[in-house]
Design an enzyme around this catalytic site. Sequence first.
Site, PDB file in Angstrom:
ATOM      1  N   SER A  63      52.685  90.467   7.295  1.00  0.00           N
ATOM      2  CA  SER A  63      52.773  89.310   6.350  1.00  0.00           C
ATOM      3  C   SER A  63      51.186  87.739   6.663  1.00  0.00           C
ATOM      4  CB  SER A  63      53.848  88.205   6.355  1.00  0.00           C
ATOM      5  OG  SER A  63      55.054  89.094   6.473  1.00  0.00           O
ATOM      6  N   GLU A 113       6.277 109.412  24.043  1.00  0.00           N
ATOM      7  CA  GLU A 113       5.659 107.842  24.216  1.00  0.00           C
ATOM      8  C   GLU A 113       4.643 107.816  23.896  1.00  0.00           C
ATOM      9  OE1 GLU A 113       8.179 104.705  24.657  1.00  0.00           O
ATOM     10  OE2 GLU A 113       9.488 106.985  24.563  1.00  0.00           O
TER      11      GLU A 113
END
Length: 808
Positions: A420, A149
């Site tokens: 469908s 970091e």
Amino acid sequence: MPPHDETTPVGPRGGPARRPAPGRGGTAGARRPAPGRGGRTTASRGGAVATRGRPAGKAPRTRKQRRRRRLKVLIGAFAGLLVLLGVFVGVVYATTEVPDPGSVQNSQTTVVYYADGTTEMARLGDENRTNVSLAEISEPARQAILAAENRNFYSDPGISFTGIVRAAWNNLTGGSTQGGSTITQQYVKNAFLTQDQTFSRKFQELFLAVKLDNQYEKDDILENYLNTIYFGRGAYGIEAAANTYFGVPAAELTAQQGAVLAVLVRSPSRYDPENDPQGAQDRWNLVLDAMADEGWLADADRAASVYPPVLPKAGSTLGIPAGSEGLVVQRALAELEAKGYDEQQIRAGGLRITTTVDKPAQDAALAAVADVMEGEPEGLREALVAIDPRTGAVRAYYGGPTGAGDGAIDYAQAQRQPGSSVKPYVLATALEEGISVTARRDGSSPQEFPDRPNLPVRNSGGASCGSCTLMEAMTRSLNTTYYGLAYEVGAEAVRQNILEAAGLPETWAPTGSILDGKATLADPETGGTGASIGIGQYEMRPIDQAHGFATFASGGVEHEPFFVSRVTDSEGAVLLEFAGDAGDQVFPADVANDVTYALTDVADYSRRSLAGGREVASKTGTQGLNAQDNSDAWMVGYTPSLSTAVWMGNDSPNDPIETAGGAIIYGSGLPGAIWQQFMDTVLEGTPEEDLPNRPVIRGDTGEGVPAPAPAPRTQTQSPSTSPPSAPAPQPETDEDTEQDAPDQQTQVQPVPEQPVPVPGTGQPGTGQPGAGQPGGNQPVPNQPSVPGGQPVQPGAPAPDDTEEQPTG
């Protein structure tokens, strides 16, 4: 002394006589000053030549002099601004107060609300925290965090502008894992500030970081930082993380274990070794390399390093509700992460998150599922998604009964073949080509098509119509009509319209599915799209269908679905407010009008009309597993204010879906009943909204069939017999006969759908119409999946809604 003109000499001048300066109009032989050498000149009282605005006796400035003068002015102005900025910074710095780190509440509970902003849905909690001194944290673990970091932590002034630029470049190019903010800045943001993503908040962060760095020792800042940071799995601070991931105190962490935790700081969920082992190990190696570069890890130790074993996740849900609403919370949090909020902000930032989900609508969804599915097989799975077509706001979301922990699967995100229920998109594509809903096509059954020789397409239940309008074929769900229509207008055009209407990507995003990275709405092996798209061969999700039908409901305008409408901090300051995007017009308004018109008879035909005769557009869908069974069933429909999709299936598409009585489940059966009850409940008491009562687009492209000749009148007809008429529509489902048995005494007995498998898409190799030829390569069957379910096994029949019977 009498008055005089400035241009007239007032006294004699020494030296030889000279001509007076020319006047404005000039005299014979007079010359104008050379261009660029100064302005108009006049005689001064002393007889000297002067430039206007400049003392007499001075020559005009050169171009170089003028540039220098401008530069001096700019430098002066800039210096003035710097002085003002310095004064401002000094005042702000002097008045900035740094809270005592010992009095800071390290985390605040984030609360998630329903759409009313007051009814709580969840509180993100289960906090696991134990503060320790810096001496109780092993030095290798501290060095691992610094390597990941902020390597220059002990020498920087608390902020690093060059570090931000360098980190952005390194992250883009895969370099160092160092972050863009210093550890001091990260601590200030997490401990003292709101999570507002604004410049003013960043400005505050910089001032506080500098002042904190001046007032406190570096070791004090690092200690507080390590006790504040969120490491995932509900662990706040490095002591809790050491116990959660390795079962040891922070004092016993090795360099290798510390590197595992250092990787988690950036993104705890993403780099959790249980979620992404490879990604976690890749970044772990980078952290160890950085430690070796800094001299914190001997080269021999680096070479001998192996990834340490990590404990499995515990059963904690971290505050995510275990019930179905937990899936809503997870979708909301994922949406915030996509907008830039990190886990530290979400889990410990004290946010107040208001979702779009209405509590009454969510309750109606749960009640509909519970009421309809009472007594039905436990293995059946259901999903319901309801979206506001005008904004894209998700109003109800049911993806399953379990929202977190073991068994939590979001079926609203399941990739299953829609059958469908995709036919409206085929119709929309035809309408764009000028083929109206009144155009007629051959709907006889069976039919063969050029792209799939010897593989006829059949209609459900033996239905056949040699000349039906596209609206009639939609209502009766004639597969031969819509397979042929998809072939006619082009499978790729249909695919593109579905992608745009439902907001689908070109390829599936990684979710752990077998379709990850595969082309959307295409054969997973060949990547081609065939005319089988017209009858639902390619996977979609329930949320996609609610989204796509919402596009039709909004007049062809597509809005991206969203779950979060507002975010504030714990003090009420608004961090995010969102009412939906502006939308994209993906279908012309007349196309959307006519699709909606074509769907208005389906609910009544399927015996799923809404209460009070409320107008609604809808479509059923059923996916065949084999000649006797179905794998998926759908009901999707909308009014102008609500679009709802309901899906039903099993964890594995290989398993048939049946009722408790052993009957085959169709779209208008159990899914239709859930959809109908939900829509009636949510829309009760709301104004009735009109749907189109006529089509707008007229005409055809010339590929239609003529209307059937009128049936001849018979002379033997008795007075009490009705005149001959067209055959009664056959329901898409045989569930209707069970639900309304008395009516069947006076009606033609409906024939159940008989969906059967399709060996392939009919698009060998290219996936383009007409590409399939005898002896060509047959695409492998699709392998639809449910998160956590089992894929179709290789060689199994391809489920789809074609109701085809292979021959030969």
